[in-house]
Design an enzyme around this catalytic site. Structure first.
Site, short mmCIF file in Angstrom:
data_model
loop_
_atom_site.label_atom_id
_atom_site.label_comp_id
_atom_site.label_asym_id
_atom_site.label_seq_id
_atom_site.Cartn_x
_atom_site.Cartn_y
_atom_site.Cartn_z
N LYS A 1 -9.77 -5.20 5.65
CA LYS A 1 -8.63 -5.47 4.58
C LYS A 1 -8.25 -7.02 4.84
O LYS A 1 -7.71 -7.28 6.08
CB LYS A 1 -7.50 -4.58 4.60
CG LYS A 1 -6.63 -4.48 3.24
CD LYS A 1 -5.47 -3.33 3.64
CE LYS A 1 -4.73 -3.22 2.31
NZ LYS A 1 -3.66 -2.37 2.48
O1 G3P Z 1 -0.92 -0.75 1.20
C1 G3P Z 1 -0.58 -1.75 0.21
C2 G3P Z 1 0.28 -1.34 -0.96
O2 G3P Z 1 0.07 0.12 -1.40
C3 G3P Z 1 1.90 -1.26 -0.59
O3 G3P Z 1 2.71 -0.40 -1.20
O4 G3P Z 1 4.91 0.61 -1.60
O5 G3P Z 1 4.56 -1.08 0.04
O6 G3P Z 1 4.60 -1.90 -2.28
P1 G3P Z 1 4.09 -0.71 -1.25
#
Ligand code: G3P
Length: 219
Positions: free
Chosen positions: A87
Site C-alpha cells: 500500500k
Molecule cells: O484504510 C484506509 C481507510 O479505509 C481509512 O478509513 O475510517 O480511517 O477514514 P477511515
C-alpha cells in the site's frame, strides 16, 4: 463485489472470515497502532498472522515517503507472503514506486486518494487497487460517492484494470451505494459488514415463524 475488512484486529478478521464472505484485508499504520502493534518485527509478525487467517489480498502500508525507501520497504513486505499487496500513498514518489512495483510483478494499493485526477494517475502507473476514501470526503461535506462514480466512468472509458477499492466506508448504505455504482471492492469495519444482515422485518418474521411452529407443536 469483493469484501475486504479494514482492520488489524485479528479477532474481527477471524469473525469476518468465519462468516464466509471475506475476500481480503486492508490495514494502515493507524489501524496497526490502534491494536498496539509497534516495532518492525512485531508489525511483520502481525502481517503474517493476518495472511494465515484470510484467503485473499492483505494490504500492508509503507511508511517511507522517498522512492528508494518505498521500494526497499515494499519489496520486503511483498516477500512476507504472496497475499501481501504493498500500500503506497498518492504522492509523487509513491506514483513512481507504483510504476516500479507494477513493472516488477508486485501488487499495489494506491492509498489516500481523494480526487479522480489522482485515481487516473494511479491507474496510469499500473496500481492493482486504488483506494478513494469516501467517508473522509463525506466528513468534510464533499460527496464521496460521486468520486467513486467518476472513477468508475474514467476507468471504464479506457479499460483500466486497476480495481476501485472503496475505502473509508462507514456504514451499510456506503456499501450498498458502492455496489450500485460498480466499485470492484469495498473495505470497511466489521460493524458495516454485519450491518448488512439487519432488517426489523426479518427479526419480526422469524420470531413469528418460531412462535407459530411452537404453537402448532403444542409447546
Ligand atoms: O484504510 C484506509 C481507510 O479505509 C481509512 O478509513 O475510517 O480511517 O477514514 P477511515
Amino acid at each position: 463485489m469483493k469484501f475486504f475488512i479494514d482492520t488489524a484486529n485479528l479477532q474481527q478478521i477471524k469473525e469476518a472470515q468465519d462468516l464466509g464472505v471475506l475476500d481480503g484485508v486492508t490495514t494502515n499504520p493507524s489501524l496497526m497502532a490502534k491494536e498496539g502493534i509497534t516495532g518492525e518485527q512485531n508489525v511483520i509478525d502481525h502481517y503474517k498472522a493476518i495472511c494465515d487467517i484470510v484467503d485473499g489480498d492483505v494490504s500492508a502500508e509503507v511508511i517511507s515517503t522517498d522512492f528508494d525507501n518505498i521500494i526497499k520497504e515494499g519489496e520486503a513486505l511483498a516477500k512476507l507472503h504472496d497475499r501481501i499487496v504493498v500500500k503506497v500513498p498518492m504522492i509523487k514518489e509513491g506514483v513512481k514506486a507504483i510504476k516500479y512495483f507494477s513493472s516488477n510483478g508486485i501488487k499495489t494499493n494506491c492509498t489516500l486518494v481523494f480526487s479522480s485526477g489522482q485515481a487516473l494517475l494511479a491507474a496510469k502507473a499500473g496500481a492493482t487497487y486504488v483506494s478513494p476514501f469516501l467517508g473522509r470526503l463525506d466528513d468534510i461535506s464533499t460527496d464521496g460517492l460521486a468520486l467513486i462514480e467518476d472513477i468508475r466512468l474514467i476507468y471504464d472509458n479506457y479499460g483500466y484494470e486497476t480495481q476501485i477499492l472503496a475505502a473509508s466506508i462507514r456504514h451499510v448504505m456506503h456499501i450498498v451505494e458502492c455496489a450500485k455504482i460498480g466499485a470492484d471492492v469495498m473495505t470497511g469495519p466489521l460493524s458495516a459488514i454485519l450491518g448488512l444482515l439487519k432488517h426489523p422485518l426479518t427479526d419480526n418474521g422469524l420470531a413469528q415463524f418460531l412462535a407459530d411452529h411452537a404453537k402448532a407443536a403444542g409447546k
